[in-house]
Design a protein around this motif. Structure first.
Motif, PDB file in Angstrom:
ATOM      1  N   VAL A 127       0.796  -1.235   0.000  1.00  0.00           N
ATOM      2  CA  VAL A 127       0.000   0.000   0.000  1.00  0.00           C
ATOM      3  C   VAL A 127       0.830   1.288   0.000  1.00  0.00           C
ATOM      4  CG1 VAL A 127      -2.018  -1.061   1.072  1.00  0.00           C
ATOM      5  CG2 VAL A 127      -0.220  -0.062   2.527  1.00  0.00           C
ATOM      6  N   PHE A 128       2.104   1.191   0.396  1.00  0.00           N
ATOM      7  CA  PHE A 128       2.929   2.396   0.546  1.00  0.00           C
ATOM      8  C   PHE A 128       3.852   2.626  -0.644  1.00  0.00           C
ATOM      9  CE2 PHE A 128       4.857  -1.399   2.176  1.00  0.00           C
ATOM     10  CZ  PHE A 128       6.061  -1.407   1.486  1.00  0.00           C
ATOM     11  N   CYS A 129       3.798   1.738  -1.659  1.00  0.00           N
ATOM     12  CA  CYS A 129       4.831   1.703  -2.697  1.00  0.00           C
ATOM     13  C   CYS A 129       4.311   2.270  -4.014  1.00  0.00           C
ATOM     14  CB  CYS A 129       5.287   0.251  -2.881  1.00  0.00           C
ATOM     15  SG  CYS A 129       6.412   0.007  -4.262  1.00  0.00           S
ATOM     16  N   VAL A 180      18.456  -6.237  -6.428  1.00  0.00           N
ATOM     17  CA  VAL A 180      17.245  -6.376  -7.244  1.00  0.00           C
ATOM     18  C   VAL A 180      16.108  -5.819  -6.401  1.00  0.00           C
ATOM     19  CG1 VAL A 180      15.924  -7.912  -8.725  1.00  0.00           C
ATOM     20  CG2 VAL A 180      18.320  -8.433  -8.234  1.00  0.00           C
ATOM     21  N   MET A 181      16.061  -4.492  -6.351  1.00  0.00           N
ATOM     22  CA  MET A 181      15.123  -3.775  -5.472  1.00  0.00           C
ATOM     23  C   MET A 181      14.420  -2.661  -6.237  1.00  0.00           C
ATOM     24  SD  MET A 181      17.049  -3.370  -1.855  1.00  0.00           S
ATOM     25  CE  MET A 181      17.635  -4.784  -0.924  1.00  0.00           C
ATOM     26  N   GLY A 182      14.442  -2.751  -7.566  1.00  0.00           N
ATOM     27  CA  GLY A 182      13.728  -1.748  -8.345  1.00  0.00           C
ATOM     28  C   GLY A 182      12.267  -2.153  -8.461  1.00  0.00           C
ATOM     29  N   MET A 183      11.677  -1.804  -9.595  1.00  0.00           N
ATOM     30  CA  MET A 183      10.262  -2.109  -9.775  1.00  0.00           C
ATOM     31  C   MET A 183      10.044  -3.599  -9.963  1.00  0.00           C
ATOM     32  SD  MET A 183       9.364   0.900 -12.430  1.00  0.00           S
ATOM     33  CE  MET A 183       7.982  -0.033 -12.947  1.00  0.00           C
ATOM     34  N   GLY A 184       8.927  -4.078  -9.399  1.00  0.00           N
ATOM     35  CA  GLY A 184       8.513  -5.451  -9.656  1.00  0.00           C
ATOM     36  C   GLY A 184       8.890  -6.415  -8.553  1.00  0.00           C
ATOM     37  N   GLU A 185       8.328  -7.608  -8.651  1.00  0.00           N
ATOM     38  CA  GLU A 185       8.623  -8.673  -7.690  1.00  0.00           C
ATOM     39  C   GLU A 185       9.569  -9.668  -8.372  1.00  0.00           C
ATOM     40  OE1 GLU A 185       8.485  -9.566  -4.561  1.00  0.00           O
ATOM     41  OE2 GLU A 185       9.301 -11.494  -5.170  1.00  0.00           O
ATOM     42  N   SER A 216      15.573  -8.948  -3.425  1.00  0.00           N
ATOM     43  CA  SER A 216      14.584  -8.567  -2.419  1.00  0.00           C
ATOM     44  C   SER A 216      13.207  -9.051  -2.839  1.00  0.00           C
ATOM     45  CB  SER A 216      14.581  -7.036  -2.286  1.00  0.00           C
ATOM     46  OG  SER A 216      13.558  -6.618  -1.413  1.00  0.00           O
ATOM     47  N   THR A 217      12.515  -9.722  -1.923  1.00  0.00           N
ATOM     48  CA  THR A 217      11.196 -10.275  -2.286  1.00  0.00           C
ATOM     49  C   THR A 217      10.132  -9.927  -1.254  1.00  0.00           C
ATOM     50  OG1 THR A 217       9.928 -12.307  -2.669  1.00  0.00           O
ATOM     51  CG2 THR A 217      11.800 -12.471  -1.160  1.00  0.00           C
ATOM     52  N   VAL A 218       8.900  -9.853  -1.742  1.00  0.00           N
ATOM     53  CA  VAL A 218       7.752  -9.649  -0.869  1.00  0.00           C
ATOM     54  C   VAL A 218       7.581 -10.882   0.036  1.00  0.00           C
ATOM     55  CG1 VAL A 218       6.017 -10.667  -2.429  1.00  0.00           C
ATOM     56  CG2 VAL A 218       5.362  -8.776  -0.925  1.00  0.00           C
ATOM     57  N   LEU A 240       9.492  -7.739   5.208  1.00  0.00           N
ATOM     58  CA  LEU A 240       8.571  -8.166   6.275  1.00  0.00           C
ATOM     59  C   LEU A 240       7.552  -7.062   6.595  1.00  0.00           C
ATOM     60  CD1 LEU A 240       8.071 -10.595   8.089  1.00  0.00           C
ATOM     61  CD2 LEU A 240       9.656  -9.618   9.757  1.00  0.00           C
ATOM     62  N   HIS A 241       8.035  -5.918   6.981  1.00  0.00           N
ATOM     63  CA  HIS A 241       7.233  -4.695   7.135  1.00  0.00           C
ATOM     64  C   HIS A 241       6.218  -4.685   8.279  1.00  0.00           C
ATOM     65  CE1 HIS A 241       9.232  -3.738   3.504  1.00  0.00           C
ATOM     66  NE2 HIS A 241       8.283  -3.984   2.644  1.00  0.00           N
ATOM     67  N   ALA A 242       5.954  -5.833   8.893  1.00  0.00           N
ATOM     68  CA  ALA A 242       5.028  -5.846  10.027  1.00  0.00           C
ATOM     69  C   ALA A 242       5.319  -7.084  10.866  1.00  0.00           C
ATOM     70  CB  ALA A 242       3.579  -5.865   9.542  1.00  0.00           C
ATOM     71  N   LEU A 311      15.962  -1.359   8.661  1.00  0.00           N
ATOM     72  CA  LEU A 311      14.809  -0.466   8.821  1.00  0.00           C
ATOM     73  C   LEU A 311      14.880   0.589   7.719  1.00  0.00           C
ATOM     74  CD1 LEU A 311      14.978   0.055  12.702  1.00  0.00           C
ATOM     75  CD2 LEU A 311      13.432  -1.471  11.451  1.00  0.00           C
ATOM     76  N   ILE A 312      13.784   0.772   6.986  1.00  0.00           N
ATOM     77  CA  ILE A 312      13.777   1.746   5.888  1.00  0.00           C
ATOM     78  C   ILE A 312      12.699   2.791   6.173  1.00  0.00           C
ATOM     79  CG2 ILE A 312      13.731   1.995   3.364  1.00  0.00           C
ATOM     80  CD1 ILE A 312      13.671  -1.092   3.162  1.00  0.00           C
ATOM     81  N   PRO A 313      13.115   3.962   6.687  1.00  0.00           N
ATOM     82  CA  PRO A 313      12.100   5.004   6.889  1.00  0.00           C
ATOM     83  C   PRO A 313      11.398   5.261   5.547  1.00  0.00           C
ATOM     84  CG  PRO A 313      14.185   5.640   7.880  1.00  0.00           C
ATOM     85  CD  PRO A 313      14.461   4.404   7.065  1.00  0.00           C
ATOM     86  N   TRP A 314      10.078   5.321   5.583  1.00  0.00           N
ATOM     87  CA  TRP A 314       9.300   5.444   4.339  1.00  0.00           C
ATOM     88  C   TRP A 314       9.753   6.659   3.525  1.00  0.00           C
ATOM     89  CZ3 TRP A 314       4.802   8.677   2.933  1.00  0.00           C
ATOM     90  CH2 TRP A 314       4.183   8.230   1.763  1.00  0.00           C
ATOM     91  N   ASN A 315       9.962   6.442   2.223  1.00  0.00           N
ATOM     92  CA  ASN A 315      10.213   7.554   1.300  1.00  0.00           C
ATOM     93  C   ASN A 315       8.870   8.064   0.803  1.00  0.00           C
ATOM     94  OD1 ASN A 315      13.099   7.832   0.964  1.00  0.00           O
ATOM     95  ND2 ASN A 315      13.043   5.801   0.036  1.00  0.00           N
ATOM     96  N   ASP A 316       8.655   9.351   0.924  1.00  0.00           N
ATOM     97  CA  ASP A 316       7.339   9.884   0.556  1.00  0.00           C
ATOM     98  C   ASP A 316       6.964   9.554  -0.878  1.00  0.00           C
ATOM     99  OD1 ASP A 316       6.816  12.140   2.859  1.00  0.00           O
ATOM    100  OD2 ASP A 316       8.931  11.751   2.412  1.00  0.00           O
TER     101      ASP A 316
HETATM  102  N1  SAH Z   1       9.094  -6.621  -4.670  1.00  0.00           N
HETATM  103  C1  SAH Z   1      10.316  -6.629  -3.933  1.00  0.00           C
HETATM  104  C2  SAH Z   1      11.218  -5.442  -4.272  1.00  0.00           C
HETATM  105  C3  SAH Z   1      10.620  -4.134  -3.855  1.00  0.00           C
HETATM  106  S1  SAH Z   1      11.654  -2.712  -3.717  1.00  0.00           S
HETATM  107  C4  SAH Z   1      10.016  -6.640  -2.446  1.00  0.00           C
HETATM  108  O1  SAH Z   1       8.846  -6.550  -2.071  1.00  0.00           O
HETATM  109  O2  SAH Z   1      10.945  -6.766  -1.654  1.00  0.00           O
HETATM  110  C5  SAH Z   1      12.712  -2.989  -2.345  1.00  0.00           C
HETATM  111  C6  SAH Z   1      12.216  -2.542  -0.977  1.00  0.00           C
HETATM  112  O3  SAH Z   1      11.811  -1.172  -0.962  1.00  0.00           O
HETATM  113  C7  SAH Z   1      11.030  -3.361  -0.497  1.00  0.00           C
HETATM  114  O4  SAH Z   1      11.251  -3.731   0.849  1.00  0.00           O
HETATM  115  C8  SAH Z   1       9.896  -2.383  -0.598  1.00  0.00           C
HETATM  116  O5  SAH Z   1       8.835  -2.700   0.250  1.00  0.00           O
HETATM  117  C9  SAH Z   1      10.583  -1.071  -0.247  1.00  0.00           C
HETATM  118  N2  SAH Z   1       9.859   0.145  -0.648  1.00  0.00           N
HETATM  119  C10 SAH Z   1       9.019   0.308  -1.679  1.00  0.00           C
HETATM  120  N3  SAH Z   1       8.522   1.566  -1.695  1.00  0.00           N
HETATM  121  C11 SAH Z   1       9.080   2.215  -0.657  1.00  0.00           C
HETATM  122  C12 SAH Z   1       8.971   3.557  -0.135  1.00  0.00           C
HETATM  123  N4  SAH Z   1       8.195   4.469  -0.705  1.00  0.00           N
HETATM  124  N5  SAH Z   1       9.708   3.869   0.953  1.00  0.00           N
HETATM  125  C13 SAH Z   1      10.535   2.951   1.523  1.00  0.00           C
HETATM  126  N6  SAH Z   1      10.669   1.684   1.088  1.00  0.00           N
HETATM  127  C14 SAH Z   1       9.942   1.311   0.020  1.00  0.00           C
END
Ligand code: SAH
Length: 379
Positions: A127-129, A180-185, A216-218, A240-242, A311-316
């Motif tokens: 939901v945040f991506c 491998v953290m760009g677009m897509g799964e 990186s995978t969901v 993981l995220h939660a 830990l990845i602080p959310w990017n707006d």
């Molecule tokens: N589909 C893969 C790769 C996604 S991108 C996966 O789910 O891992 C790599 C990471 O960046 C993932 O953990 C993803 O949840 C995270 N991410 C995506 N959008 C983001 C945002 N706006 N701020 C911070 N992290 C984000």
């Protein structure tokens, strides 16, 4: 009345990097050429030394002409190139069929890391991506995955191998890492990804070994197990995220079908099989998954595992109703994890002024196209 004019668009010839090594060797053999030419030609392209077949000076003239009739050297083009003050470079790449993806070059501590995409869009719906806001359009081909690496590498050295200068000094002369953290799964396009990474990993390819590659995978348990079976030393990162299923299913909708226990079991199996410690990524969404109760649950969940937490602080992302965490909440997560013996780091923020959070640049470009505004000139 004359018939309406129909314009038939011919499909572009296939890009060389889209041929499997076997297909390419067969094509060459059918023309009486030794199969080793396949590597020779691929090397010209992977090393960024040729943009057309004519430049491949160690090939017979007739072969160069035949190649030019049948294939294109490269399918992708750079539609936009943004560089930030810390020399993070982001490319908006246009594929042969006009679709767009993003990739990023990150330079840090002597490393040059390519962050690459595996799909146009994403079907996971986190939901945040920004990447998945309009779903997934298609998987990238092997060549499209590899071409991102070549485009990023070409930013750092010119065709003669001379390092290029960025804002912070000379840029790295080769790519050292891939994430491998760009677009897509990535695990939804695992076959193409593994084929591309095998070529990238070869000594005469880009020479980036599996231990320098993070996928990186969901969290798709069966695919994580397949990745472990590949026998390669890739580093696995699981989003993981939660810390509980109820919250994770709200943030990561695919969790409904999998659930945290199956993902952790697959991650444990990956570690057992490969000996590679798994990283758990945790996007920190202010007020949503960063409270003391979450910190305690997360620490409990991972306690006793040989795991690392990023830990990845959310990017707006424009238009989404989330916020970055407050420092005290972020510190609460760090402290709780450390107390329970789990190693933890906060992901550094790179290239924020160029929308480096993936999916954002493409989204803006698509919006501009829809509004039929001209896209900014290619740089
Ligand atoms: N589909 C893969 C790769 C996604 S991108 C996966 O789910 O891992 C790599 C990471 O960046 C993932 O953990 C993803 O949840 C995270 N991410 C995506 N959008 C983001 C945002 N706006 N701020 C911070 N992290 C984000």
């Amino acid at each position: 009345m004359s018939a309406p004019l129909t314009i038939v668009e011919s499909a572009p010839p296939p890009a060389i990097l889209d041929l499997s090594p076997e297909e390419f060797r067969a094509w060459l053999t059918a023309r009486g050429e030794p199969p080793m030419r396949a590597k020779q030609i691929r090397r010209w392209i992977l090393q960024g030394r040729a943009t057309n077949f004519e430049q491949m000076s160690d090939l017979p003239k007739s072969l160069r002409a035949e190649l030019a009739n049948a294939f294109s050297v490269f399918g992708s083009t750079i539609e936009k190139h943004l560089a930030s003050r810390d020399d993070t470079h982001k490319l908006l790449v246009r594929l042969a069929d006009g679709k767009r993806i993003e990739c990023v070059l990150i330079q840090d501590d002597g490393r040059a890391t390519a962050c690459i995409s595996t799909q146009v869009g994403c079907g996971m719906g986190c939901v945040f991506c920004a990447s998945g806001l309009n779903g997934v359009e298609r998987n990238l081909t092997v060549g499209e995955i590899l071409e991102q690496l070549v485009l990023l590498r070409n930013l750092t050295v010119d065709p003669n191998g001379t390092p290029q200068f960025g804002q912070t000094g000379p840029l790295a002369t080769r790519l050292t890492h891939i994430v491998v953290m760009g677009m897509g799964e990535p695990l939804a396009n695992l076959d193409n990804l593994l084929s591309a990474l095998a070529i990238a990993g070869a000594k005469d390819g880009l020479d980036i070994g599996a231990r320098h590659i993070t996928i990186s995978t969901v969290g798709i348990p069966a695919k994580i197990e397949r990745l472990a079976e590949s026998g390669k030393q890739y580093h696995l990162a699981v989003s993981l995220h939660a810390p509980n299923d109820e919250l994770r299913s709200r943030i990561v909708p695919t969790n409904d079908k999998t659930g945290i226990p199956a993902i952790l079991a697959a991650s444990d199996a990956f570690y057992a099989k490969t000996g590679r410690q798994v990283t758990f990524e945790y996007v920190v969404l202010g007020g949503l998954n960063d409270q003391p109760v979450h910190a305690r649950q997360l620490a409990q969940l991972l306690k006793g595992r040989k795991a690392h937490v990023n830990l990845i602080p959310w990017n707006d992302v424009e238009g989404l109703p989330y916020r970055r965490p407050r420092d005290e909440d972020l510190n609460g997560l760090i402290d709780e994890l450390k107390r329970s013996g789990t190693s933890v780091k906060v992901r550094k923020r790179k290239g924020s002024e160029i929308d480096a959070a993936c999916g954002q640049l493409r989204r803006k470009a698509e919006e501009r196209t829809l509004a039929s505004d001209p896209v900014e000139p290619v740089s």
